[in-house]
Scaffold this motif. Structure first.
Motif, PDB file in Angstrom:
ATOM      1  N   UNK A  75       0.851  -1.196   0.000  1.00  0.00           N
ATOM      2  CA  UNK A  75       0.000   0.000   0.000  1.00  0.00           C
ATOM      3  C   UNK A  75       0.886   1.245   0.000  1.00  0.00           C
ATOM      4  N   UNK A  76       2.035   1.118   0.681  1.00  0.00           N
ATOM      5  CA  UNK A  76       3.043   2.173   0.722  1.00  0.00           C
ATOM      6  C   UNK A  76       2.411   3.542   1.006  1.00  0.00           C
ATOM      7  N   UNK A  77       1.671   3.582   2.127  1.00  0.00           N
ATOM      8  CA  UNK A  77       1.035   4.834   2.563  1.00  0.00           C
ATOM      9  C   UNK A  77       0.194   5.443   1.428  1.00  0.00           C
ATOM     10  N   UNK A  78      -0.635   4.597   0.833  1.00  0.00           N
ATOM     11  CA  UNK A  78      -1.491   5.006  -0.295  1.00  0.00           C
ATOM     12  C   UNK A  78      -0.668   5.670  -1.404  1.00  0.00           C
ATOM     13  N   UNK A  79       0.531   5.119  -1.620  1.00  0.00           N
ATOM     14  CA  UNK A  79       1.334   5.569  -2.758  1.00  0.00           C
ATOM     15  C   UNK A  79       2.292   6.700  -2.451  1.00  0.00           C
ATOM     16  N   UNK A  80       2.332   7.143  -1.194  1.00  0.00           N
ATOM     17  CA  UNK A  80       3.167   8.313  -0.885  1.00  0.00           C
ATOM     18  C   UNK A  80       4.648   7.974  -0.715  1.00  0.00           C
ATOM     19  N   UNK A  81       4.996   6.667  -0.751  1.00  0.00           N
ATOM     20  CA  UNK A  81       6.398   6.289  -0.523  1.00  0.00           C
ATOM     21  C   UNK A  81       6.961   5.690  -1.812  1.00  0.00           C
ATOM     22  N   UNK A  82       7.387   6.541  -2.713  1.00  0.00           N
ATOM     23  CA  UNK A  82       7.871   6.058  -4.013  1.00  0.00           C
ATOM     24  C   UNK A  82       9.135   5.209  -3.879  1.00  0.00           C
ATOM     25  N   UNK A  83      10.026   5.619  -2.988  1.00  0.00           N
ATOM     26  CA  UNK A  83      11.314   4.910  -2.868  1.00  0.00           C
ATOM     27  C   UNK A  83      11.287   3.837  -1.798  1.00  0.00           C
TER      28      UNK A  83
END
Ligand SMILES: Cc1ncc(COP(=O)(O)O)c(C=O)c1O
Length: 422
Positions: A75-83
């Motif tokens: 989920x990566x914080x709803x996409x906020x963590x690109x790297x």
């Protein structure tokens, strides 16, 4: 299929509930002090008993919950963590700005440097304004479109944030808003044509998030822009999710489309809040002197984080990496569905870097039960896949994470099928 529970399912639920006791205790405290117990995006993945609700740390592609369970996070914080979480160089750049005061009075050189650095990545963009959230950027884009065209109405086709004009218009929003915010079906150009034929002279902008066009069809997006322009309105591409994530840099760039305005946010600053609306000089000039500023817009920590994030993403070819791994996950899940003879489909929403998987039986109740069982079995095996929201691949996911996830999905799906009522 009416049955939603069986003794075997209840027995499994009781075992799963043991895993998330601290999460549930926090929810009980939250229910006393936060309306509803959680903000909407913090809703349970399945339910508060059998899936985790509270997390405490993330590193790379992994996060851990308050009960000490670890997950490969998709989920990566709803996409906020690109790297990926806690990327050292990004934090260092942000902390360095923090040591210099984070948010100062009036303007800062980084405001200019940030816009100058990002404009070349956004098709047709000569100027940009910066914000903290995607909702702010889309709301500003429409205000700019109103100023430019002198018209008031807008046409939308999906989710663009939490502000009044983005909500279901039946409740909570000012009563007359429904007359100025019209809705079309992104997969049906005729639905847009009908609205613009009737209301065209009043419509300032059509706003489209590219993930609404499914399956992804570049020619359809071009067609929607053509119809919009035919009626004198501006075409706004809401790339809050896809901008600077999708190869080579945005959906617009990929399909060679120059929008009148573009909004970007989630992939900008690796967890630090930042958003942007950009467009041609002639359109963006309408924003000069318009009030959309807010106290925290000038925060330089997020801007420093953004410059570091983009430098790393370019050097490490993060966008290509995400697309390749996402396509591998999609192919593996489709193979698995075939192998286990399950009616289900994995696909990019709209492209490989943002995969999703759903059950596709004709009976909604069957899909619902399979979804409930499968996603919590994946969680119990240490893989966080959201059952209702598209997933995000990040730079820290590895081919090994994907292969491990596919093995977990095989095991979770096998257990799910065994638990399904006959
Ligand atoms: C396409 C799109 N537009 C706008 C938004 C709103 O962004 P935010 O949640 O940062 O306000 C979102 C959020 O998910 C989004 O996906």
């Amino acid at each position: 299929m009416e049955v939603t529970s069986t003794p075997a399912i209840r027995e499994r639920e009781a075992a799963l509930a043991q895993r998330y006791q601290r999460s549930r205790a926090l929810l009980q405290r939250a229910e006393r002090v936060i309306p509803g117990g959680y903000h909407l995006s913090g809703r349970p993945l399945v339910d508060a008993d059998t899936t985790p609700l509270y997390f405490e740390a993330g590193r790379g592609a992994l996060i851990s919950d308050v009960d000490g369970n670890q997950y490969i996070d998709f989920l990566m914080a709803f996409g906020a963590q690109l790297l990926g979480y806690a990327r050292e160089e990004v934090n260092e750049a942000a902390f360095e700005q923090g040591r210099r005061g984070a948010l100062l009075s009036l303007n800062h050189a980084l405001h200019v440097q940030l816009v100058e650095a990002l404009l070349p990545k956004l098709p047709g963009a000569d100027m940009a304004a910066f914000f903290k959230t995607g909702s702010e950027a889309t709301t500003a884009a429409l205000r700019i479109a109103r100023a430019y065209t002198g018209r008031r109405s807008v046409v939308r086709a999906g989710y663009h944030g939490w502000h009044d004009w983005c909500l279901p218009l039946e409740k909570w929003v000012p009563q007359e808003l429904g007359r100025q915010v019209l809705e079309f079906n992104a997969n049906d150009p005729d639905s847009l044509l009908r609205i613009l034929t009737e209301h065209g002279r009043n419509v300032a902008a059509v706003i489209l998030a590219p993930e609404m066009v499914l399956p992804f069809q570049p020619s359809l997006v071009h067609e929607l822009q053509r119809i919009t322009h035919q009626h004198g309105a501006l075409f706004v591409m809401d790339e809050v999710k896809t901008g600077l994530r999708i190869c080579p840099g945005s959906v617009c760039q990929l399909i060679d489309l120059v929008p009148d305005l573009i909004t970007v946010s989630k992939a900008l600053a690796n967890g630090y809040p930042l958003a942007l609306v950009a467009g041609s000089r002639s359109v963006m000039r309408s924003a000069a002197g318009m009030h959309y500023s807010a106290t925290f817009h000038g925060d330089t920590m997020a801007m420093a984080a953004c410059l570091a994030t983009q430098r790393i993403a370019n050097a490490e070819q993060t966008r290509e990496h995400c697309e390749n791994l996402g396509n591998r996950l999609i192919a593996g899940l489709n193979d698995l569905a075939t192998e286990l003879n399950v009616s289900a489909k994995a696909y990019g929403e709209p492209l490989g870097a943002m995969p999703f998987f759903r059950f596709t039986y004709s009976e909604p109740a069957q899909n619902e039960l399979l979804t409930r069982l499968f996603f919590r079995e994946a969680l119990a095996r240490g893989v966080l896949l959201h059952p209702r929201h598209l997933w995000f691949i990040c730079g820290a996911h590895t081919p090994q994470h994907i292969e491990h996830t596919l093995n977990v999905c095989r095991s979770a799906l096998t257990t799910t099928l065994a638990l399904m009522p006959a």
